[in-house]
Design a protein around this motif. Structure first.
Motif, short mmCIF file in Angstrom:
data_model
loop_
_atom_site.label_atom_id
_atom_site.label_comp_id
_atom_site.label_asym_id
_atom_site.label_seq_id
_atom_site.Cartn_x
_atom_site.Cartn_y
_atom_site.Cartn_z
N ASN A 170 5.12 -1.15 8.92
CA ASN A 170 3.78 -1.89 8.52
C ASN A 170 4.24 -3.12 7.65
OD1 ASN A 170 1.57 -2.18 10.06
ND2 ASN A 170 1.46 0.37 9.92
N ILE A 171 4.85 -2.59 6.49
CA ILE A 171 5.25 -3.53 5.05
C ILE A 171 6.19 -4.45 5.68
CG2 ILE A 171 6.56 -3.44 3.06
CD1 ILE A 171 5.76 -0.46 2.68
N ILE A 172 6.95 -4.20 6.55
CA ILE A 172 7.92 -5.22 7.07
C ILE A 172 6.97 -6.24 7.98
CG2 ILE A 172 10.03 -5.73 8.50
CD1 ILE A 172 10.92 -2.67 7.87
N LEU A 173 6.59 -5.66 8.89
CA LEU A 173 5.58 -6.59 9.78
C LEU A 173 4.57 -7.26 9.07
CD1 LEU A 173 4.16 -5.99 13.51
CD2 LEU A 173 2.92 -6.98 11.72
N LEU A 174 3.91 -6.95 8.23
CA LEU A 174 2.83 -7.58 7.73
C LEU A 174 3.48 -8.78 6.41
CD1 LEU A 174 0.38 -4.64 7.18
CD2 LEU A 174 -0.03 -6.41 8.54
N LYS A 176 6.15 -10.12 7.07
CA LYS A 176 6.52 -11.33 7.89
C LYS A 176 5.74 -12.15 8.31
CE LYS A 176 10.47 -8.90 10.32
NZ LYS A 176 11.77 -9.53 10.39
N MET A 177 4.26 -11.52 8.50
CA MET A 177 3.38 -12.59 8.88
C MET A 177 2.26 -13.08 7.68
SD MET A 177 4.12 -12.11 11.85
CE MET A 177 3.05 -12.71 13.19
N GLU A 178 3.09 -13.07 6.55
CA GLU A 178 2.47 -13.73 5.49
C GLU A 178 1.25 -12.89 4.74
OE1 GLU A 178 3.08 -17.83 5.47
OE2 GLU A 178 5.23 -17.64 6.16
N ASN A 179 1.33 -11.65 4.81
CA ASN A 179 -0.21 -11.13 4.14
C ASN A 179 0.53 -10.50 2.81
OD1 ASN A 179 -2.14 -10.83 6.38
ND2 ASN A 179 -0.05 -10.39 7.35
#
Ligand code: CP
Length: 314
Positions: A170-174, A176-179
């Motif tokens: 989740n840390i990686i995905l979120l 990447k999506m600029e959260n």
């Protein structure tokens, strides 16, 4: 991509493609596609070397809803118990020409290793404390549907971060999506390289939850604590258990998430988990089937495009 081993190698556009396809498998009126033929003629084998309810059931349903022949290996009854190695087991199954292999394993990196030895598509269903990519994708889809976007959100991931592949993916995905991602928990349950993750870290739960849009709770993973620090459940619940008072520090419209399995009264109060105005825990499970359908559909398209030799694919 030939495999889905983690979120790390995915570009934001690829993540959006998976989520957009998943949106077609369960529409906004929550109608789920139950019969399609995207995986018709393909064989899917599920190999779970660790316990699972959600991931195994949803991968099995996802495969069946897309028309695959799905086999669940009973790993407890397999020849692993007679000393056969993971790689020999995988090579044995590979010789039976599966097209999709879904693998959960307690060791970080085991699924990547296995993917190098077989000539089918491998999907990581969770490896040690490394990655759980379909969990992060289903969480992303749940957030996108609840909040209407998947960028510029404040998201708190709370609890046992150190042992959690769910947190890592989740840390990686979120990111990447600029959260903006905050990690909230005791220092003893933070990963050693937390400074390199591009997140904010909070020890105090009320400060960590202040004005967040999303509160993501995690289970204490005692099975991975191997003799290290194990907090008492009472003390942990007092400081880090999500109850109404702590949640009141988040935004009024903040959603509450939990990947499951959940320990009520340890990391989350049961009434919060069941509050349909705040909790999206059941939606996460629902999105899990759709995201796994989308991931396997896209990998199957790549398999077909790669034009594998006759006999390898049915
Ligand atoms: N979230 C999750 O991976 O749950 P299971 O362990 O039940 O698959």
């Amino acid at each position: 991509h030939r495999h889905l081993l983690g979120i790390e190698p995915l570009h934001p556009e690829e993540i959006r493609t998976i989520l957009d396809l998943a949106d077609q498998y369960v529409d906004l009126n929550r109608r789920a596609v139950k019969h399609a033929d995207a995986l018709a003629g393909l064989t899917q084998i599920n190999m779970f070397f660790e316990n699972s309810t959600r991931t195994q059931a949803s991968f099995e349903l996802a495969g069946k809803r897309l028309g695959a022949d799905v086999m669940n290996m009973a790993m407890q009854a397999s020849s692993i118990k007679k000393g056969e190695t993971l790689i020999d087991t995988a090579l044995t199954l590979n010789a039976m020409h599966p097209d999709l292999l879904v693998v959960r394993h307690p060791h970080s990196g085991a699924v990547d290793l296995l993917a190098q030895k077989v000539n089918c598509a491998v999907l990581n269903a969770g490896d040690g404390r490394h990655e759980h990519p379909t969990q992060a994708l289903l969480d992303a889809l749940t957030i996108r549907r609840a909040k209407g976007r998947l960028h510029r959100l404040n998201i708190a991931i709370c609890g046992d971060i150190a042992h959690s592949r769910v947190a890592r993916s989740n840390i990686i995905l979120l990111g990447k999506m600029e959260n903006r991602v905050r990690l909230v928990g005791p220092p003893t349950l933070m990963p050693s390289q937390v400074g390199e993750l591009g997140v904010e870290v909070y020890e105090d739960m009320r400060e960590g939850l202040k004005d967040v849009d999303v509160v993501m709770m995690l289970r204490l993973q005692r099975e991975r604590m191997d003799g290290g620090f194990i907090p008492s459940e009472r003390e942990y619940y007092h400081r880090y258990g999500l109850d109404a008072e702590k949640l009141s520090h988040a935004r009024e419209d903040a959603i509450v998430m939990h990947p499951g399995p959940m320990n009520r009264g340890v990391e989350i109060d049961g009434t919060i988990a069941d509050d349909i105005n705040r909790s999206v825990i059941q939606e996460q499970v629902e999105m899990g089937v759709a995201v796994r359908m989308a991931a396997m559909d896209l990998l199957a398209r790549n398999l077909r495009a790669a034009d594998r030799p006759a006999g390898v694919m049915a």
